[in-house]
Design a protein around this motif. Sequence first.
Motif, mmCIF file in Angstrom:
data_model
loop_
_atom_site.group_PDB
_atom_site.id
_atom_site.type_symbol
_atom_site.label_atom_id
_atom_site.label_comp_id
_atom_site.label_asym_id
_atom_site.label_seq_id
_atom_site.Cartn_x
_atom_site.Cartn_y
_atom_site.Cartn_z
ATOM 1 N N ALA A 126 52.028 7.606 28.601
ATOM 2 C CA ALA A 126 51.405 7.702 27.282
ATOM 3 C C ALA A 126 52.329 8.445 26.326
ATOM 4 O O ALA A 126 53.292 9.093 26.733
ATOM 5 C CB ALA A 126 50.065 8.423 27.399
ATOM 6 N N LEU A 127 52.051 8.330 25.063
ATOM 7 C CA LEU A 127 52.854 9.032 24.065
ATOM 8 C C LEU A 127 52.843 10.523 24.348
ATOM 9 O O LEU A 127 51.802 11.105 24.673
ATOM 10 C CB LEU A 127 52.311 8.752 22.659
ATOM 11 N N PHE A 128 54.015 11.116 24.223
ATOM 12 C CA PHE A 128 54.144 12.530 24.553
ATOM 13 C C PHE A 128 53.407 13.389 23.534
ATOM 14 O O PHE A 128 53.562 13.226 22.325
ATOM 15 C CB PHE A 128 55.621 12.930 24.583
ATOM 16 N N GLY A 129 52.601 14.296 24.073
ATOM 17 C CA GLY A 129 51.909 15.234 23.202
ATOM 18 C C GLY A 129 52.206 16.656 23.622
ATOM 19 O O GLY A 129 51.874 17.063 24.742
ATOM 20 N N ALA A 130 52.847 17.401 22.754
ATOM 21 C CA ALA A 130 53.202 18.777 23.074
ATOM 22 C C ALA A 130 51.947 19.638 23.161
ATOM 23 O O ALA A 130 51.047 19.538 22.322
ATOM 24 C CB ALA A 130 54.159 19.336 22.015
ATOM 25 N N ARG A 131 51.882 20.471 24.209
ATOM 26 C CA ARG A 131 50.776 21.399 24.369
ATOM 27 C C ARG A 131 51.255 22.804 23.997
ATOM 28 O O ARG A 131 52.410 23.158 24.251
ATOM 29 C CB ARG A 131 50.259 21.389 25.804
ATOM 30 N N PRO A 132 50.388 23.613 23.439
ATOM 31 C CA PRO A 132 50.821 24.969 23.064
ATOM 32 C C PRO A 132 51.153 25.804 24.297
ATOM 33 O O PRO A 132 50.481 25.706 25.327
ATOM 34 C CB PRO A 132 49.610 25.529 22.310
ATOM 35 N N VAL A 133 52.192 26.595 24.197
ATOM 36 C CA VAL A 133 52.633 27.469 25.283
ATOM 37 C C VAL A 133 52.683 28.897 24.751
ATOM 38 O O VAL A 133 53.302 29.157 23.714
ATOM 39 C CB VAL A 133 54.027 27.058 25.805
ATOM 40 N N ASP A 170 54.762 22.946 45.353
ATOM 41 C CA ASP A 170 53.338 22.783 45.066
ATOM 42 C C ASP A 170 52.866 23.804 44.034
ATOM 43 O O ASP A 170 52.100 23.473 43.118
ATOM 44 C CB ASP A 170 52.527 22.921 46.357
ATOM 45 N N ALA A 171 53.338 25.053 44.170
ATOM 46 C CA ALA A 171 52.907 26.102 43.254
ATOM 47 C C ALA A 171 53.420 25.846 41.840
ATOM 48 O O ALA A 171 52.675 25.969 40.856
ATOM 49 C CB ALA A 171 53.390 27.465 43.758
ATOM 50 N N VAL A 172 54.690 25.475 41.721
ATOM 51 C CA VAL A 172 55.268 25.251 40.399
ATOM 52 C C VAL A 172 54.698 23.983 39.769
ATOM 53 O O VAL A 172 54.426 23.938 38.561
ATOM 54 C CB VAL A 172 56.804 25.179 40.494
ATOM 55 N N HIS A 173 54.507 22.944 40.578
ATOM 56 C CA HIS A 173 53.960 21.692 40.035
ATOM 57 C C HIS A 173 52.554 21.920 39.479
ATOM 58 O O HIS A 173 52.208 21.424 38.396
ATOM 59 C CB HIS A 173 53.939 20.619 41.124
ATOM 60 N N ALA A 174 51.743 22.694 40.215
ATOM 61 C CA ALA A 174 50.389 22.978 39.739
ATOM 62 C C ALA A 174 50.422 23.749 38.419
ATOM 63 O O ALA A 174 49.605 23.505 37.522
ATOM 64 C CB ALA A 174 49.619 23.767 40.792
ATOM 65 N N ALA A 175 51.386 24.671 38.282
ATOM 66 C CA ALA A 175 51.506 25.428 37.032
ATOM 67 C C ALA A 175 52.034 24.546 35.904
ATOM 68 O O ALA A 175 51.622 24.687 34.750
ATOM 69 C CB ALA A 175 52.427 26.631 37.249
ATOM 70 N N ALA A 176 52.960 23.625 36.244
ATOM 71 C CA ALA A 176 53.590 22.797 35.204
ATOM 72 C C ALA A 176 52.622 21.797 34.593
ATOM 73 O O ALA A 176 52.652 21.563 33.380
ATOM 74 C CB ALA A 176 54.798 22.070 35.792
ATOM 75 N N VAL A 177 51.766 21.185 35.417
ATOM 76 C CA VAL A 177 50.874 20.151 34.876
ATOM 77 C C VAL A 177 49.788 20.739 33.990
ATOM 78 O O VAL A 177 49.070 19.996 33.309
ATOM 79 C CB VAL A 177 50.247 19.313 36.013
ATOM 80 N N ARG A 178 49.646 22.062 33.975
ATOM 81 C CA ARG A 178 48.719 22.689 33.032
ATOM 82 C C ARG A 178 49.328 22.789 31.634
ATOM 83 O O ARG A 178 48.616 23.006 30.651
ATOM 84 C CB ARG A 178 48.321 24.081 33.527
ATOM 85 N N LEU A 179 50.650 22.631 31.547
ATOM 86 C CA LEU A 179 51.338 22.791 30.272
ATOM 87 C C LEU A 179 52.027 21.521 29.792
ATOM 88 O O LEU A 179 52.338 21.394 28.609
ATOM 89 C CB LEU A 179 52.383 23.918 30.386
ATOM 90 N N VAL A 180 52.319 20.599 30.717
ATOM 91 C CA VAL A 180 53.009 19.349 30.388
ATOM 92 C C VAL A 180 52.194 18.195 30.951
ATOM 93 O O VAL A 180 51.607 18.310 32.041
ATOM 94 C CB VAL A 180 54.445 19.340 30.980
ATOM 95 N N ASP A 181 52.138 17.079 30.225
ATOM 96 C CA ASP A 181 51.412 15.899 30.712
ATOM 97 C C ASP A 181 51.847 15.564 32.133
ATOM 98 O O ASP A 181 53.048 15.526 32.438
ATOM 99 C CB ASP A 181 51.682 14.704 29.799
ATOM 100 N N GLU A 182 50.873 15.301 33.003
ATOM 101 C CA GLU A 182 51.161 15.121 34.421
ATOM 102 C C GLU A 182 52.131 13.977 34.680
ATOM 103 O O GLU A 182 52.954 14.039 35.599
ATOM 104 C CB GLU A 182 49.861 14.898 35.193
ATOM 105 N N ASP A 183 52.064 12.890 33.878
ATOM 106 C CA ASP A 183 52.975 11.771 34.108
ATOM 107 C C ASP A 183 54.395 12.072 33.634
ATOM 108 O O ASP A 183 55.292 11.252 33.822
ATOM 109 C CB ASP A 183 52.451 10.492 33.453
ATOM 110 N N ARG A 184 54.597 13.231 33.020
ATOM 111 C CA ARG A 184 55.941 13.654 32.620
ATOM 112 C C ARG A 184 56.560 14.614 33.622
ATOM 113 O O ARG A 184 57.706 15.046 33.456
ATOM 114 C CB ARG A 184 55.889 14.345 31.254
#
Length: 674
Positions: A129-136, A201-215
């Motif tokens: 999907a189109l990339f949507g930046a999430r606030p960090v 696993d730990a980093v992936h779980a943290a990353a998908v909270r901030l970046v779209d999972e398909d990215r």
Amino acid sequence: MTGTRQRAEHEPIARVLPMLTVPHLDREFDYLVSSEQSDNAQPGVRVRVRFHGRLVDAFILERRSDTDHVGKLGWLDRVVSAEPVLTPEIRRLADAVAARYAGTRADVLRLAIPPRHARVEKQDPTQPALFGARPVDPAAWNVYGRGEQFVAALAAGRAARAVWQALPGESWPDRLAEAAAITVNSGRGALLIVPDQRDIDAVHAAAVRLVDEDRVVALSAGLGPAQRYRRWLSVLRGSARLVVGTRSAVFAPVADLGLVMVWDDGDDTLAEPRAPYPHTREVAMLRAHQLRCAALIGGYARTSEAHALVRSGWAHDLVALRPVVRAASPRVIALDDSGFEQERDPAARTARLPSMALQAARRALESGSPVLVQVPRRGYLPALACARCRTIARCRNCTGPLSLPDRDAAGAVCRWCGRADPALRCARCGSDTVRAVVVGARRTAEELGRAFPGTTVITSGGDAMVAQVPSHPAVVVATPGAEPVALGGYGAALLLDSWALLGRQDLRAAEDTLRRWMAAGALVRNRADGGVVAVVADSVIPTVQALVRWNPVGHAEAELNSRTEVGLPPAVHMAAIDGVPEAVHALLDTAAGAPPDRGGLPDAAEQLGPVILPIGARRPPGLPSDSTVIRMLVRAPRETGLALSSALRRATAVLSARHDQQPVRIQIDPLHIG
């Protein structure tokens, strides 16, 4: 059939790199491209070529209109796939890694590019999907000196480079995910390398909270061939912008890479065990240098190599102020095992613990918190010795160390060859009684169970690792690197058998010991919440003092200074050359036979050795197990490191062309020298 082929009208010559591990054939060859192949035979694709009568895999490096080959050119046999898997960036990185580690480009590319999976490659790629930046929110970085400036540089796309000292209790996966997300939001890619699957696993779980999972893509050796290639293709095709993975993922073809990160660079798993034996940290820093992108090395402890980057000015420190460190760290006490007071506390004698450590564990359990016990060895009794003369018990077949796998074992088992020895008898004095030299995690768990009756005892290590334990009273016995995370933190941690770590005859014994201790101590609550770390070791040892003060930077500074004084990496570059004596000496004679300006060893290079490697030591592939293997070390100043690697690489190619050279292993700046 051959006579009917027509040359391609445009650039009919393909310059290819065959995937041959023979050193003297690590060069490009020209082949003709037929008109039917021309559209697909583009730079970076896989092809098959006929080489000395057999078909071999190869990559096209470029298309040309002319050739410098004076003979008749052969034809490309076929284009395996039209997918350009060897990008210009990865090709340049592979060239640099091969030059840095005196290896062949084919060996590096086997590490960098996974095997093709035809069915996956033919599938239509999923369009994200189109990339949507999430606030960090980067506020958590503000507690580190220059942390705010580092994060701002990432957001602006600047090439900030830092060595980060994570505070104990820090949620490092969240911090790294924040840095990656800020980079992705700026329109660039990010790459994060961690030691193992649990960290992924730990980093992936943290990353998908901030970046779209398909990215976000996780790459590791544990994936099946199809799944691994599918994810790798998503990175190549640009749909994935953040890659998290283990050591081989450092070569992932991330488009427009803006940040490369390595967590816990002192972990042994980040050193590649296959030729040319590159270290992930060095590959990551090479990549950051080539692309002029940001880089971050993080950990609770600090390696000498990471500190050398700070000292050289290539990277800067991200370290919290001392008052912040003291507030975040647990209380650390050092207990000399000569003062156990075991006669006054039967439980202490049972558990092999000083009374003070036992009391700290009891207080933590009474408060409802779990207690962590770190033991350097897994198993039951991993090392045995004669009870009378203290001679180490060794296998009659291969002289390997004997161990007792469990309490009810019928006899000792060799840790090298696996043979059982049901009737032990000392070869020196004839005694048939043995004692434990090292006590393993399972035996320790058994002893602690008797010392704390009614308390749950959990073991974690080897193939039976526990990821997380609840915030309930329990004794958790773990080997280094297998410590579970406790919800709310451990109330206490006991670090046993410190001599087994500090007493190793290894260049990195002190550094690695502090790294393991700090990884365990970082899981303990801070001192304000009653967290205590008890290390059974002499308090005057510098490594113990570094733990007590929670000062990994000072320890790395002292370690680097001492290595500089005696001429050891990273103050110098060093090559370890293993093989049979004739092959090793022939290689060094060839390397030294040419002047430095013609590819010979640098004038300042110094040869050390030889030493005979023990029978159980890892030997070059292809050598018989009973052959005598020696090791020679070649030391050179840092500024001549590439010249050292080049000389050894050239000598290997010269001897390879003679077809009579026995296998030799060359390791540049090996992780363990001895």
